[in-house]
Design a protein around this motif. Structure first.
Motif, PDB file in Angstrom:
ATOM      1  N   ARG A  16       0.832  -1.197   0.000  1.00  0.00           N
ATOM      2  CA  ARG A  16       0.000   0.000   0.000  1.00  0.00           C
ATOM      3  C   ARG A  16       0.867   1.248   0.000  1.00  0.00           C
ATOM      4  O   ARG A  16       2.059   1.193   0.308  1.00  0.00           O
ATOM      5  N   GLU A  17       0.222   2.369  -0.351  1.00  0.00           N
ATOM      6  CA  GLU A  17       0.874   3.674  -0.249  1.00  0.00           C
ATOM      7  C   GLU A  17      -0.069   4.684   0.397  1.00  0.00           C
ATOM      8  O   GLU A  17      -1.287   4.609   0.195  1.00  0.00           O
ATOM      9  N   PRO A  18       0.502   5.633   1.141  1.00  0.00           N
ATOM     10  CA  PRO A  18       1.901   5.633   1.538  1.00  0.00           C
ATOM     11  C   PRO A  18       2.163   4.465   2.472  1.00  0.00           C
ATOM     12  O   PRO A  18       1.295   4.095   3.262  1.00  0.00           O
ATOM     13  N   GLY A  19       3.344   3.885   2.390  1.00  0.00           N
ATOM     14  CA  GLY A  19       3.686   2.738   3.213  1.00  0.00           C
ATOM     15  C   GLY A  19       4.333   1.651   2.382  1.00  0.00           C
ATOM     16  O   GLY A  19       4.889   1.894   1.319  1.00  0.00           O
ATOM     17  N   GLY A  20       4.261   0.426   2.888  1.00  0.00           N
ATOM     18  CA  GLY A  20       4.787  -0.704   2.152  1.00  0.00           C
ATOM     19  C   GLY A  20       6.234  -1.042   2.451  1.00  0.00           C
ATOM     20  O   GLY A  20       6.743  -2.049   1.983  1.00  0.00           O
ATOM     21  N   SER A  21       6.906  -0.202   3.218  1.00  0.00           N
ATOM     22  CA  SER A  21       8.257  -0.458   3.700  1.00  0.00           C
ATOM     23  C   SER A  21       8.384   0.259   5.039  1.00  0.00           C
ATOM     24  O   SER A  21       7.558   1.121   5.372  1.00  0.00           O
ATOM     25  N   LYS A  22       9.396  -0.087   5.818  1.00  0.00           N
ATOM     26  CA  LYS A  22       9.500   0.481   7.162  1.00  0.00           C
ATOM     27  C   LYS A  22       9.557   2.016   7.139  1.00  0.00           C
ATOM     28  O   LYS A  22       8.817   2.691   7.850  1.00  0.00           O
ATOM     29  N   GLY A  23      10.432   2.556   6.314  1.00  0.00           N
ATOM     30  CA  GLY A  23      10.552   4.004   6.248  1.00  0.00           C
ATOM     31  C   GLY A  23       9.293   4.666   5.729  1.00  0.00           C
ATOM     32  O   GLY A  23       8.864   5.709   6.239  1.00  0.00           O
ATOM     33  N   ALA A  24       8.678   4.054   4.721  1.00  0.00           N
ATOM     34  CA  ALA A  24       7.464   4.633   4.140  1.00  0.00           C
ATOM     35  C   ALA A  24       6.298   4.597   5.120  1.00  0.00           C
ATOM     36  O   ALA A  24       5.455   5.506   5.132  1.00  0.00           O
ATOM     37  N   GLU A  25       6.229   3.566   5.946  1.00  0.00           N
ATOM     38  CA  GLU A  25       5.160   3.501   6.948  1.00  0.00           C
ATOM     39  C   GLU A  25       5.322   4.606   7.988  1.00  0.00           C
ATOM     40  O   GLU A  25       4.333   5.150   8.503  1.00  0.00           O
ATOM     41  N   GLU A  26       6.562   4.958   8.303  1.00  0.00           N
ATOM     42  CA  GLU A  26       6.789   6.054   9.238  1.00  0.00           C
ATOM     43  C   GLU A  26       6.323   7.379   8.643  1.00  0.00           C
ATOM     44  O   GLU A  26       5.724   8.224   9.329  1.00  0.00           O
ATOM     45  N   ILE A  27       6.558   7.563   7.346  1.00  0.00           N
ATOM     46  CA  ILE A  27       6.086   8.780   6.679  1.00  0.00           C
ATOM     47  C   ILE A  27       4.564   8.788   6.600  1.00  0.00           C
ATOM     48  O   ILE A  27       3.931   9.844   6.686  1.00  0.00           O
ATOM     49  N   ARG A  28       3.953   7.595   6.453  1.00  0.00           N
ATOM     50  CA  ARG A  28       2.496   7.500   6.369  1.00  0.00           C
ATOM     51  C   ARG A  28       1.818   8.189   7.553  1.00  0.00           C
ATOM     52  O   ARG A  28       0.845   8.930   7.386  1.00  0.00           O
ATOM     53  N   ALA A  29       2.340   7.941   8.743  1.00  0.00           N
ATOM     54  CA  ALA A  29       1.745   8.561   9.929  1.00  0.00           C
ATOM     55  C   ALA A  29       1.818  10.088   9.863  1.00  0.00           C
ATOM     56  O   ALA A  29       0.918  10.791  10.322  1.00  0.00           O
ATOM     57  N   LEU A  30       2.875  10.596   9.269  1.00  0.00           N
ATOM     58  CA  LEU A  30       3.043  12.042   9.169  1.00  0.00           C
ATOM     59  C   LEU A  30       2.010  12.671   8.243  1.00  0.00           C
ATOM     60  O   LEU A  30       1.498  13.761   8.515  1.00  0.00           O
ATOM     61  N   VAL A  31       1.703  12.008   7.124  1.00  0.00           N
ATOM     62  CA  VAL A  31       0.859  12.643   6.111  1.00  0.00           C
ATOM     63  C   VAL A  31      -0.631  12.339   6.260  1.00  0.00           C
ATOM     64  O   VAL A  31      -1.466  13.093   5.753  1.00  0.00           O
ATOM     65  N   LEU A  32      -0.985  11.255   6.953  1.00  0.00           N
ATOM     66  CA  LEU A  32      -2.395  10.881   7.030  1.00  0.00           C
ATOM     67  C   LEU A  32      -3.051  11.233   8.359  1.00  0.00           C
ATOM     68  O   LEU A  32      -4.267  11.100   8.504  1.00  0.00           O
ATOM     69  N   GLU A  33      -2.275  11.658   9.334  1.00  0.00           N
ATOM     70  CA  GLU A  33      -2.842  12.013  10.629  1.00  0.00           C
ATOM     71  C   GLU A  33      -2.672  13.509  10.893  1.00  0.00           C
ATOM     72  O   GLU A  33      -1.827  14.161  10.306  1.00  0.00           O
ATOM     73  N   GLY A  34      -3.497  14.029  11.782  1.00  0.00           N
ATOM     74  CA  GLY A  34      -3.391  15.441  12.136  1.00  0.00           C
ATOM     75  C   GLY A  34      -4.421  16.310  11.446  1.00  0.00           C
ATOM     76  O   GLY A  34      -5.322  15.836  10.755  1.00  0.00           O
TER      77      GLY A  34
ATOM     78  N   ALA B 247       9.226  10.736  -1.210  1.00  0.00           N
ATOM     79  CA  ALA B 247      10.236  10.058  -0.394  1.00  0.00           C
ATOM     80  C   ALA B 247       9.743   8.686   0.044  1.00  0.00           C
ATOM     81  O   ALA B 247      10.485   7.683  -0.029  1.00  0.00           O
ATOM     82  N   ALA B 248       8.496   8.619   0.493  1.00  0.00           N
ATOM     83  CA  ALA B 248       7.936   7.328   0.895  1.00  0.00           C
ATOM     84  C   ALA B 248       7.884   6.369  -0.283  1.00  0.00           C
ATOM     85  O   ALA B 248       8.210   5.175  -0.160  1.00  0.00           O
ATOM     86  N   ARG B 249       7.491   6.871  -1.447  1.00  0.00           N
ATOM     87  CA  ARG B 249       7.371   6.016  -2.642  1.00  0.00           C
ATOM     88  C   ARG B 249       8.734   5.486  -3.079  1.00  0.00           C
ATOM     89  O   ARG B 249       8.851   4.335  -3.508  1.00  0.00           O
ATOM     90  N   ARG B 250       9.754   6.310  -2.994  1.00  0.00           N
ATOM     91  CA  ARG B 250      11.090   5.856  -3.392  1.00  0.00           C
ATOM     92  C   ARG B 250      11.557   4.708  -2.496  1.00  0.00           C
ATOM     93  O   ARG B 250      12.093   3.698  -2.985  1.00  0.00           O
ATOM     94  N   ASP B 251      11.356   4.838  -1.184  1.00  0.00           N
ATOM     95  CA  ASP B 251      11.754   3.770  -0.273  1.00  0.00           C
ATOM     96  C   ASP B 251      10.948   2.503  -0.538  1.00  0.00           C
ATOM     97  O   ASP B 251      11.487   1.387  -0.544  1.00  0.00           O
ATOM     98  N   HIS B 252       9.671   2.665  -0.754  1.00  0.00           N
ATOM     99  CA  HIS B 252       8.777   1.545  -1.067  1.00  0.00           C
ATOM    100  C   HIS B 252       9.227   0.838  -2.343  1.00  0.00           C
ATOM    101  O   HIS B 252       9.262  -0.402  -2.413  1.00  0.00           O
TER     102      HIS B 252
END
Length: 212
Positions: A44-62, A78-83
């Motif tokens: 899934r995106e954002p996500g799908g790798s450890k680094g990308a999942e960390e970015i997911r929390a930044l962009v989807l919450e708040g 950045a998340a997509r590149r890591d994924h």
């Protein structure tokens, strides 16, 4: 940059407005293909790798105004590149079917279209840092009002984009349909009306024709 043709593997993405059912349909397709003997990676995106999942929390919450559209584009890229590096490309190189819930088309819509005239920026960054489109994109088309009702009923912490409201849903549906026309060589539009099983049958028939 990476070519679209990776020997053996197939890269399938699901797109659609919030609440369209695309995540459920991606899971159902993965289960169906695995039952038929395909090696499948569901991600899934954002996500799908450890680094990308960390970015997911930044962009989807708040709060909805937490980030500018420009900052979101950089975070999603950045998340997509890591994924891509850690999950998608290795799976494709191993001949697997990669099924991804959202990819660059969502960034083209949510950041490139809805929050300013930034589509060109999204495409430039995509070409520079990602350089790959899916082999097949399934767009689950859903009435925007019904989609928003479904999305809000989930009551998760990841509701930042749903909080932009009905106007965004309307704009996104029109935008996704326009994108399907622009990239008609890889997009297939699936009617999201009906039971989960009815929609899944439409999806499966379309994908199996692509894989054959």
């Amino acid at each position: 940059m990476t070519s679209n043709s990776v020997t053996g593997g197939r890269f399938i993405t699901f797109e659609g407005i919030d609440g369209s059912g695309k995540s459920t349909q991606a899971r159902m397709l993965a289960d169906h293909l695995m039952a038929e003997g395909y090696e499948v990676v569901l991600t899934r995106e954002p996500g799908g790798s450890k680094g990308a999942e960390e970015i997911r929390a930044l962009v989807l919450e708040g709060e909805p105004d937490r980030w500018s559209a420009e900052t979101e584009i950089l975070l999603f890229t950045a998340a997509r590149r890591d994924h891509l590096e850690r999950t998608i490309l290795p799976a494709l190189a191993a001949g697997k079917v990669v099924i991804c819930d959202r990819f660059a088309d969502s960034t083209r819509m949510y950041q490139g279209l809805s929050r300013g005239d930034l589509r060109g920026v999204v495409d430039q960054l995509h070409e520079l840092m990602i350089g790959r489109e899916p082999d097949l994109t399934i767009l689950i088309d859903m009435d925007p009002t019904e989609g928003l009702t479904r999305a809000k009923s989930r009551q998760t912490a990841e509701e930042r984009f749903e909080d932009f409201g009905q106007a965004l849903q309307d704009q996104m549906r029109a935008g996704f349909l326009a994108l399907a026309n622009e990239y008609s060589d890889r997009f297939q539009v699936i009617d999201g009306k009906g039971t989960l099983e009815e929609v899944a049958q439409r999806v499966t028939s379309t994908v199996k024709a692509h894989l054959s």
